[in-house]
Design a protein around this motif. Structure first.
Motif, mmCIF file in Angstrom:
data_model
loop_
_atom_site.group_PDB
_atom_site.id
_atom_site.type_symbol
_atom_site.label_atom_id
_atom_site.label_comp_id
_atom_site.label_asym_id
_atom_site.label_seq_id
_atom_site.Cartn_x
_atom_site.Cartn_y
_atom_site.Cartn_z
ATOM 1 N N PHE A 22 0.737 -1.181 -0.306
ATOM 2 C CA PHE A 22 0.335 0.252 0.143
ATOM 3 C C PHE A 22 1.247 1.061 0.140
ATOM 4 O O PHE A 22 1.860 1.532 0.780
ATOM 5 C CB PHE A 22 -0.849 -0.002 1.475
ATOM 6 N N ARG A 23 0.449 2.465 -0.545
ATOM 7 C CA ARG A 23 0.537 3.407 -0.279
ATOM 8 C C ARG A 23 1.005 4.120 0.718
ATOM 9 O O ARG A 23 -0.910 4.319 0.843
ATOM 10 C CB ARG A 23 1.020 4.349 -1.609
ATOM 11 N N LEU A 24 1.795 5.276 0.949
ATOM 12 C CA LEU A 24 1.535 5.872 2.409
ATOM 13 C C LEU A 24 1.262 7.218 1.675
ATOM 14 O O LEU A 24 2.223 8.244 0.938
ATOM 15 C CB LEU A 24 2.717 5.956 3.747
ATOM 16 N N ASP A 25 -0.040 7.800 2.082
ATOM 17 C CA ASP A 25 -0.685 9.007 1.530
ATOM 18 C C ASP A 25 -0.830 10.188 2.771
ATOM 19 O O ASP A 25 -0.175 11.339 2.099
ATOM 20 C CB ASP A 25 -2.456 8.575 1.550
ATOM 21 N N ASP A 26 -1.054 9.917 4.035
ATOM 22 C CA ASP A 26 -1.392 10.856 5.091
ATOM 23 C C ASP A 26 -0.176 10.631 6.292
ATOM 24 O O ASP A 26 -0.458 9.020 6.387
ATOM 25 C CB ASP A 26 -2.015 11.890 4.689
ATOM 26 N N VAL A 27 0.294 11.019 6.870
ATOM 27 C CA VAL A 27 0.382 11.212 8.397
ATOM 28 C C VAL A 27 0.296 12.248 8.910
ATOM 29 O O VAL A 27 0.362 13.499 9.009
ATOM 30 C CB VAL A 27 2.195 10.402 8.779
ATOM 31 N N TRP A 28 -0.800 12.160 10.142
ATOM 32 C CA TRP A 28 -0.667 13.722 10.820
ATOM 33 C C TRP A 28 -0.590 13.123 12.778
ATOM 34 O O TRP A 28 -1.375 12.547 13.473
ATOM 35 C CB TRP A 28 -2.361 13.688 10.601
ATOM 36 N N ALA A 29 -0.214 14.321 13.261
ATOM 37 C CA ALA A 29 -0.417 14.295 14.407
ATOM 38 C C ALA A 29 -1.543 14.230 15.074
ATOM 39 O O ALA A 29 -2.475 15.323 14.947
ATOM 40 C CB ALA A 29 0.315 15.216 15.097
ATOM 41 N N LEU A 30 -2.435 13.785 15.975
ATOM 42 C CA LEU A 30 -3.438 13.973 16.704
ATOM 43 C C LEU A 30 -3.190 14.807 18.037
ATOM 44 O O LEU A 30 -2.584 14.108 18.833
ATOM 45 C CB LEU A 30 -4.256 13.138 16.842
ATOM 46 N N TRP A 138 0.385 5.191 19.038
ATOM 47 C CA TRP A 138 0.960 6.137 20.095
ATOM 48 C C TRP A 138 1.483 6.650 20.221
ATOM 49 O O TRP A 138 2.419 5.070 20.139
ATOM 50 C CB TRP A 138 -0.469 5.162 21.311
ATOM 51 N N VAL A 139 2.726 7.203 20.278
ATOM 52 C CA VAL A 139 3.696 7.737 20.135
ATOM 53 C C VAL A 139 4.347 8.459 21.243
ATOM 54 O O VAL A 139 3.750 9.355 21.396
ATOM 55 C CB VAL A 139 3.991 8.147 19.175
ATOM 56 N N PRO A 140 5.539 8.416 21.935
ATOM 57 C CA PRO A 140 6.199 9.659 22.668
ATOM 58 C C PRO A 140 5.729 11.293 21.389
ATOM 59 O O PRO A 140 5.739 11.325 21.024
ATOM 60 C CB PRO A 140 7.072 9.350 23.059
ATOM 61 N N ASP A 141 5.588 12.062 22.528
ATOM 62 C CA ASP A 141 5.419 13.314 21.867
ATOM 63 C C ASP A 141 6.496 14.151 21.875
ATOM 64 O O ASP A 141 7.009 15.300 21.257
ATOM 65 C CB ASP A 141 4.493 14.401 21.869
ATOM 66 N N TYR A 146 2.823 11.143 26.192
ATOM 67 C CA TYR A 146 2.176 11.202 24.696
ATOM 68 C C TYR A 146 1.221 10.994 23.757
ATOM 69 O O TYR A 146 0.269 11.882 24.100
ATOM 70 C CB TYR A 146 2.045 9.278 24.689
ATOM 71 N N ARG A 147 1.110 10.793 22.616
ATOM 72 C CA ARG A 147 -0.205 11.681 21.572
ATOM 73 C C ARG A 147 -0.330 10.406 20.636
ATOM 74 O O ARG A 147 0.281 9.569 20.520
ATOM 75 C CB ARG A 147 -0.247 12.476 21.083
ATOM 76 N N GLY A 148 -1.696 10.408 19.834
ATOM 77 C CA GLY A 148 -1.710 10.021 18.670
ATOM 78 C C GLY A 148 -1.024 10.791 17.206
ATOM 79 O O GLY A 148 -1.043 11.479 17.619
ATOM 80 N N GLN A 149 -0.947 9.512 17.023
ATOM 81 C CA GLN A 149 -0.690 9.338 15.377
ATOM 82 C C GLN A 149 -1.432 8.790 14.058
ATOM 83 O O GLN A 149 -1.838 7.743 14.352
ATOM 84 C CB GLN A 149 0.799 9.768 15.245
ATOM 85 N N TYR A 177 -10.307 17.082 6.600
ATOM 86 C CA TYR A 177 -8.499 16.403 7.478
ATOM 87 C C TYR A 177 -8.992 17.726 8.583
ATOM 88 O O TYR A 177 -8.543 17.637 10.317
ATOM 89 C CB TYR A 177 -7.573 16.097 7.312
ATOM 90 N N PRO A 178 -8.889 18.832 8.789
ATOM 91 C CA PRO A 178 -9.072 20.071 9.297
ATOM 92 C C PRO A 178 -10.016 19.444 10.563
ATOM 93 O O PRO A 178 -9.760 19.984 12.026
ATOM 94 C CB PRO A 178 -9.166 21.516 8.912
ATOM 95 N N ALA A 179 -11.260 19.527 9.725
ATOM 96 C CA ALA A 179 -12.316 18.945 10.717
ATOM 97 C C ALA A 179 -12.428 17.918 11.423
ATOM 98 O O ALA A 179 -12.718 17.949 12.744
ATOM 99 C CB ALA A 179 -13.573 19.316 9.994
ATOM 100 N N VAL A 180 -11.878 16.608 10.692
ATOM 101 C CA VAL A 180 -11.601 15.281 11.744
ATOM 102 C C VAL A 180 -11.078 15.803 12.816
ATOM 103 O O VAL A 180 -10.786 15.432 13.978
ATOM 104 C CB VAL A 180 -10.946 14.529 11.053
ATOM 105 N N LEU A 181 -9.440 16.436 12.110
ATOM 106 C CA LEU A 181 -9.043 17.170 13.824
ATOM 107 C C LEU A 181 -8.954 17.734 14.877
ATOM 108 O O LEU A 181 -8.799 16.804 16.078
ATOM 109 C CB LEU A 181 -6.928 16.893 13.071
#
Length: 201
Positions: A22-30, A138-141, A146-149, A177-181
């Protein structure tokens, strides 16, 4: 906040061995600050009945148009989904993940949970245009917490699928994406204080 792809690719996620084509399309910090054990809380939030973009008229309209088009063009029929048009990624899971927790199903949504570990949850969707994975880590910030990613991995269905993904890209970045975040952040902050204290360990 959008992150470089390396924020996902350099981590030892199990999804790499499952969706390597699969192609990685996006990565976002939550916007979900917490302690080391916050993933389960985030997954419960994301699979609950309230959609993260519920408060955004723009995002609601975009999704309504998408589902209407899908109904008219047959994009989302069962025969176009995972396990029908394409094999489900459940079939690729190694034994330990197949026998472990899958995570909750998404309330009223098209995604299907694949697996959940202490720091990783993945779900899939397939239709006539694309086979995609939503990966939540779930990653170190970098600040002691920690925060979601969130990462989105895609496999478009031929030329029509690639054209579809290109066509919706501006709408995803400007409206979805802005609304989801924002919605994820509001829901996270609105939970009872005792839940936040529990996540902080």
């Amino acid at each position: 906040m959008r992150l470089p792809n390396t924020a996902h690719t350099t981590r030892p996620w199990r999804i790499h061995e499952i969706a390597g084509d699969f192609r990685l399309d996006d990565v976002w910090a939550l916007p979900t600050p917490g302690g080391p054990d916050g993933l389960d809380r985030l997954v419960r939030q994301l699979t609950g009945p309230r959609l993260p973009y519920a408060d955004s008229p723009v995002a609601r309209t975009l999704f309504a148009v998408r589902w209407k088009l899908g109904a008219l063009l047959g994009w989302d029929r069962p025969e176009a989904g995972a396990g029908a048009r394409v094999p489900t990624l459940l079939d690729r899971l190694p034994a330990d993940l197949r026998e472990g927790p899958r995570g909750p199903e998404v309330a009223g949504g098209p995604f299907r949970s694949l697996y959940q570990t202490r720091d990783e949850w993945a779900s899939e969707i397939a239709n006539r245009t694309v086979h995609a994975v939503r990966h939540i880590g779930w990653v170190p910030d970098g600040k002691g917490g920690y925060r979601g990613q969130m990462a989105v991995l895609v496999k478009p269905n031929g030329l029509p699928g690639r054209a579809y993904m290109a066509a919706i890209k501006p709408f995803r970045y400007l409206g979805v994406y802005p609304a989801v975040l924002r919605g994820i952040g509001r829901a996270w902050q609105s939970e009872p204080t005792r839940a936040a204290r529990a996540d902080a360990g």
